[in-house]
Design a protein around this motif. Structure first.
Motif, PDB file in Angstrom:
ATOM      1  N   VAL A 107       0.868  -1.065   0.214  1.00 30.94           N
ATOM      2  CA  VAL A 107      -0.020  -0.002  -0.151  1.00 30.94           C
ATOM      3  C   VAL A 107       0.971   1.300  -0.132  1.00 30.94           C
ATOM      4  N   GLU A 108       0.808   2.162  -0.960  1.00 29.17           N
ATOM      5  CA  GLU A 108       1.337   3.366  -1.020  1.00 29.17           C
ATOM      6  C   GLU A 108       0.535   4.542  -0.573  1.00 29.17           C
ATOM      7  N   SER A 109       0.772   5.010   0.915  1.00 21.08           N
ATOM      8  CA  SER A 109      -0.049   5.961   1.450  1.00 21.08           C
ATOM      9  C   SER A 109       1.030   6.800   2.196  1.00 21.08           C
ATOM     10  N   ALA A 110       0.431   7.971   2.443  1.00 19.31           N
ATOM     11  CA  ALA A 110       1.355   8.964   3.322  1.00 19.31           C
ATOM     12  C   ALA A 110       0.688   8.939   4.679  1.00 19.31           C
ATOM     13  N   ASN A 111      -0.642   8.352   4.858  1.00 22.20           N
ATOM     14  CA  ASN A 111      -1.292   8.128   5.971  1.00 22.20           C
ATOM     15  C   ASN A 111      -0.642   7.244   7.065  1.00 22.20           C
ATOM     16  N   ASP A 112      -0.313   7.627   8.349  1.00 27.21           N
ATOM     17  CA  ASP A 112       0.286   6.879   9.309  1.00 27.21           C
ATOM     18  C   ASP A 112      -0.317   5.668   9.603  1.00 27.21           C
ATOM     19  N   ARG A 113      -1.766   5.735   9.408  1.00 21.26           N
ATOM     20  CA  ARG A 113      -2.792   4.702   9.610  1.00 21.26           C
ATOM     21  C   ARG A 113      -2.997   3.860   8.619  1.00 21.26           C
ATOM     22  N   TRP A 131      -0.985  -4.434   8.922  1.00 24.41           N
ATOM     23  CA  TRP A 131      -0.257  -3.501   9.695  1.00 24.41           C
ATOM     24  C   TRP A 131       1.090  -4.033  10.284  1.00 24.41           C
ATOM     25  N   GLU A 132       1.927  -3.257  10.246  1.00 21.59           N
ATOM     26  CA  GLU A 132       3.113  -3.166  10.901  1.00 21.59           C
ATOM     27  C   GLU A 132       2.856  -3.348  12.844  1.00 21.59           C
ATOM     28  N   ALA A 133       3.516  -4.336  13.438  1.00 18.21           N
ATOM     29  CA  ALA A 133       3.403  -4.440  14.960  1.00 18.21           C
ATOM     30  C   ALA A 133       4.730  -4.729  15.357  1.00 18.21           C
ATOM     31  N   VAL A 134       4.649  -4.407  16.761  1.00 21.13           N
ATOM     32  CA  VAL A 134       6.161  -4.761  17.344  1.00 21.13           C
ATOM     33  C   VAL A 134       5.642  -5.855  18.611  1.00 21.13           C
ATOM     34  N   ALA A 135       6.088  -6.859  18.651  1.00 22.32           N
ATOM     35  CA  ALA A 135       6.023  -7.765  19.926  1.00 22.32           C
ATOM     36  C   ALA A 135       6.236  -7.106  21.112  1.00 22.32           C
ATOM     37  N   LYS A 136       5.399  -7.379  22.164  1.00 26.63           N
ATOM     38  CA  LYS A 136       5.263  -6.722  23.469  1.00 26.63           C
ATOM     39  C   LYS A 136       6.372  -7.254  24.376  1.00 26.63           C
ATOM     40  N   HIS A 137       6.997  -8.407  24.165  1.00 27.69           N
ATOM     41  CA  HIS A 137       7.941  -8.970  24.896  1.00 27.69           C
ATOM     42  C   HIS A 137       9.187  -8.227  24.600  1.00 27.69           C
TER      43      HIS A 137
END
Length: 156
Positions: free
Chosen positions: A32-38, A60-66
């Motif tokens: 997806v090409e978008s300037a929107n952070d969301r 969407w990109e996520a980061v592991a909580k551990h």
């Protein structure tokens, strides 16, 4: 539990997902090409019965909580042909390919505190626990009445 994979094939990310009741043999990931952070990073596409690519989800990109801080992709596959949405997570990288894992959504704790802006109900009343202030005194009798609860609301 791993339920599928995606790999780079001729410059495209193609793959499949299969469970006991779901078989999605031809899937693609479109950046997806978008300037929107969301905005999502990828759209999940499936080849339908008419041999056309249709969007059935997004990632969407996520980061592991551990403590590892591992970056991964998470999203949902949803289509009217499915009985319910399928939450997924992808681990790996675009160059090496992705492993698809099924994510069981965590049930919401009905008695967990309700998070509100400024820790309150947002109307200036209440203690922030989601239930508001009590109108009962220590003896159980009505301690006070709030005028806004007794105001009549006209029907429109």
């Amino acid at each position: 539990m791993n339920i599928g994979e995606f790999a780079a094939v001729n410059g495209r990310l193609l793959g499949s997902i299969a469970t006991r009741t779901i078989d999605l043999p031809q899937l693609g990931l479109r950046k997806v090409e978008s300037a929107n952070d969301r905005a999502p990073l990828y759209e999940i596409l499936a080849l339908n019965v008419g041999n056309r690519w249709v969007q059935i989800g997004a990632l969407w990109e996520a980061v592991a909580k551990h403590t590892t801080g591992e970056v991964f992709l998470q999203g949902t596959i949803d289509d009217p042909s499915l009985s319910e949405p399928l939450p997924i997570a992808l681990f790996g990288a675009e160059q090496e390919g992705f492993r698809v894992a099924w994510r069981r959504p965590q049930p919401r704790d009905a008695f967990a505190p309700v998070s509100r802006a400024n820790g309150a109900r947002g109307d200036g009343h209440g203690s922030g626990d989601g239930f508001g202030d009590s109108t009962a005194g220590a003896d159980g009798a009505l301690a006070e009445t709030r005028a806004d609860l007794e105001d009549e609301i006209p029907f429109a």
